[in-house]
Design a protein around this motif. Structure first.
Motif, PDB file in Angstrom:
ATOM      1  N   SER A 184       0.835  -1.356  -0.211  1.00 51.86           N
ATOM      2  CA  SER A 184      -0.444   0.015  -0.296  1.00 51.86           C
ATOM      3  C   SER A 184       1.268   1.345  -0.136  1.00 51.86           C
ATOM      4  CB  SER A 184      -1.042   0.428   1.268  1.00 51.86           C
ATOM      5  OG  SER A 184      -1.221  -1.470   0.951  1.00 51.86           O
ATOM      6  N   SER A 188      -1.453   9.588   3.981  1.00 60.57           N
ATOM      7  CA  SER A 188      -1.718   9.202   5.894  1.00 60.57           C
ATOM      8  C   SER A 188      -2.338  10.656   6.094  1.00 60.57           C
ATOM      9  CB  SER A 188      -0.634   9.601   6.470  1.00 60.57           C
ATOM     10  OG  SER A 188      -0.100  11.251   6.823  1.00 60.57           O
ATOM     11  N   ALA A 208       4.515  -4.708   2.319  1.00 59.28           N
ATOM     12  CA  ALA A 208       4.627  -2.809   2.885  1.00 59.28           C
ATOM     13  C   ALA A 208       4.001  -2.058   2.779  1.00 59.28           C
ATOM     14  CB  ALA A 208       6.087  -2.839   2.305  1.00 59.28           C
ATOM     15  N   THR A 209       4.282  -1.087   3.714  1.00 56.74           N
ATOM     16  CA  THR A 209       3.599  -0.493   4.147  1.00 56.74           C
ATOM     17  C   THR A 209       3.997   1.421   4.035  1.00 56.74           C
ATOM     18  OG1 THR A 209       1.103  -0.989   4.917  1.00 56.74           O
ATOM     19  CG2 THR A 209       1.498   1.627   4.998  1.00 56.74           C
ATOM     20  N   ASP A 225       6.679  -6.472   5.097  1.00 57.45           N
ATOM     21  CA  ASP A 225       5.645  -5.937   6.106  1.00 57.45           C
ATOM     22  C   ASP A 225       6.359  -4.511   6.927  1.00 57.45           C
ATOM     23  OD1 ASP A 225       4.353  -7.586   5.933  1.00 57.45           O
ATOM     24  OD2 ASP A 225       5.471  -9.190   6.743  1.00 57.45           O
ATOM     25  N   THR A 226       7.262  -3.927   6.121  1.00 56.50           N
ATOM     26  CA  THR A 226       7.797  -2.529   6.423  1.00 56.50           C
ATOM     27  C   THR A 226       6.553  -1.364   7.109  1.00 56.50           C
ATOM     28  OG1 THR A 226       9.865  -3.666   5.698  1.00 56.50           O
ATOM     29  CG2 THR A 226       9.277  -1.400   6.625  1.00 56.50           C
ATOM     30  N   VAL A 227       6.899  -1.076   7.974  1.00 57.04           N
ATOM     31  CA  VAL A 227       5.848   0.410   7.874  1.00 57.04           C
ATOM     32  C   VAL A 227       6.688   1.989   7.698  1.00 57.04           C
ATOM     33  CG1 VAL A 227       3.998   1.783   8.957  1.00 57.04           C
ATOM     34  CG2 VAL A 227       4.064  -0.739   8.993  1.00 57.04           C
ATOM     35  N   THR A 229       6.773   5.500   6.975  1.00 54.33           N
ATOM     36  CA  THR A 229       6.182   7.656   7.716  1.00 54.33           C
ATOM     37  C   THR A 229       7.501   8.112   7.368  1.00 54.33           C
ATOM     38  OG1 THR A 229       6.124   7.001   9.863  1.00 54.33           O
ATOM     39  CG2 THR A 229       4.165   6.227   8.962  1.00 54.33           C
ATOM     40  N   ASN A 241       8.473  -2.394  12.245  1.00 57.96           N
ATOM     41  CA  ASN A 241       7.451  -1.508  11.988  1.00 57.96           C
ATOM     42  C   ASN A 241       7.345  -1.044  13.424  1.00 57.96           C
ATOM     43  OD1 ASN A 241       4.755   0.345  12.283  1.00 57.96           O
ATOM     44  ND2 ASN A 241       3.889  -1.861  11.787  1.00 57.96           N
ATOM     45  N   PRO A 242       7.507   0.383  13.381  1.00 56.00           N
ATOM     46  CA  PRO A 242       7.821   0.989  12.309  1.00 56.00           C
ATOM     47  C   PRO A 242       9.107   1.338  12.210  1.00 56.00           C
ATOM     48  CG  PRO A 242       9.483   2.241  14.505  1.00 56.00           C
ATOM     49  CD  PRO A 242       8.351   0.852  14.898  1.00 56.00           C
TER      50      PRO A 242
END
Length: 255
Positions: A184, A188, A208-209, A225-227, A229, A241-242
């Motif tokens: 994704s 935000s 991943a996001t 699966d890393t987030v 921001t 994550n984070p």
């Protein structure tokens, strides 16, 4: 499209046709569908328009409608076909299990979803926004890939497996980017809403996001699966994550 690009696409199309002829000779039953999908057409643009129509349309009338929109976009903007050729070649370079162009052209839903997006993006910028959103909706329903027509995506891009990919409005993605399944990329909840900008040669792992006003530098890698921001500098790997940074060319500790 330049003369050099036209020549490259002509060679690419000839290679696809040669592969199709060999497949027909080895499997006459499968050959009928190959004849309809490839050998009946005079170029990659015609074959792609037909392919998009077949994959997105639920009946004959819908298939004809999606194909007609696609043909119109390709006719007015030949650079779309140049980009589609680069996308196809990127799959062959990136995936060691692929030995030719025919299989990803006909069977990789990430490829056809990306080409359908290219048509929707053209429609979006030519005052046909309802049609553009129809392309997005059907690609989401049928192919499980949702890319907003207002996104910006370079060429030689590979959506590997592709299921569950979501790319929001105003996201910018550079050339030679590989994106795996269930990724994704979008805005935000913070105001003002801004979308990520992804550099060149970036690899984005499954699940991943990437959210918000962030930049992912050239040659960066985003782990599964890393987030993310916050910005990821060029050449760094982001994991967790984070997200935290690793393998950076220079000092770095957090994304």
């Amino acid at each position: 499209m330049t003369a050099a690009a036209t020549a490259t696409n002509d060679r690419l199309w000839q290679q696809i046709r040669d592969e199709a002829r060999r497949a027909v000779a080895s499997d006459p039953v499968f050959g009928k569908s190959l004849a309809e999908a490839v050998l009946a057409h005079d170029g990659l643009a015609a074959a792609l328009a037909d392919l998009i129509g077949r994959r997105l349309g639920g009946n004959v009338a819908e298939q004809a409608r999606f194909a007609a929109f696609s043909r119109d976009a390709f006719r007015h903007s030949p650079e779309l076909i140049e980009a589609s050729g680069r996308d196809l070649q990127a799959i062959v370079r990136s995936d060691p299990a692929i030995a030719g162009l025919l299989a990803p052209l006909l069977h990789f839903k990430g490829y056809v979803a990306l080409q359908a997006w290219r048509v929707s993006n053209w429609l979006w910028h030519h005052d046909q926004r309802d049609a553009a959103l129809l392309f997005q909706n059907e690609a989401s329903n049928v192919l499980q890939v949702s890319i907003h027509p207002a996104a910006s995506i370079g060429s030689a891009v590979y959506l590997d497996h592709a299921t569950g990919v979501v790319i929001g409005a105003d996201v910018v993605i550079g050339d030679e980017v590989t994106i795996l399944q269930n990724v994704s990329i979008g805005r935000s909840n913070e105001l003002p809403p801004r979308s990520p900008r992804i550099g060149r040669n970036v690899f984005i792992g499954a699940g991943a996001t990437i959210l918000g006003d962030v930049r992912i530098g050239d040659f960066a890698k985003i782990g599964a699966d890393t987030v993310v921001t916050s910005d990821v500098p060029a050449g760094c790997t982001a994991i967790g994550n984070p997200a935290r940074l690793a393998n950076c060319p220079g000092p770095a500790s957090a994304a």
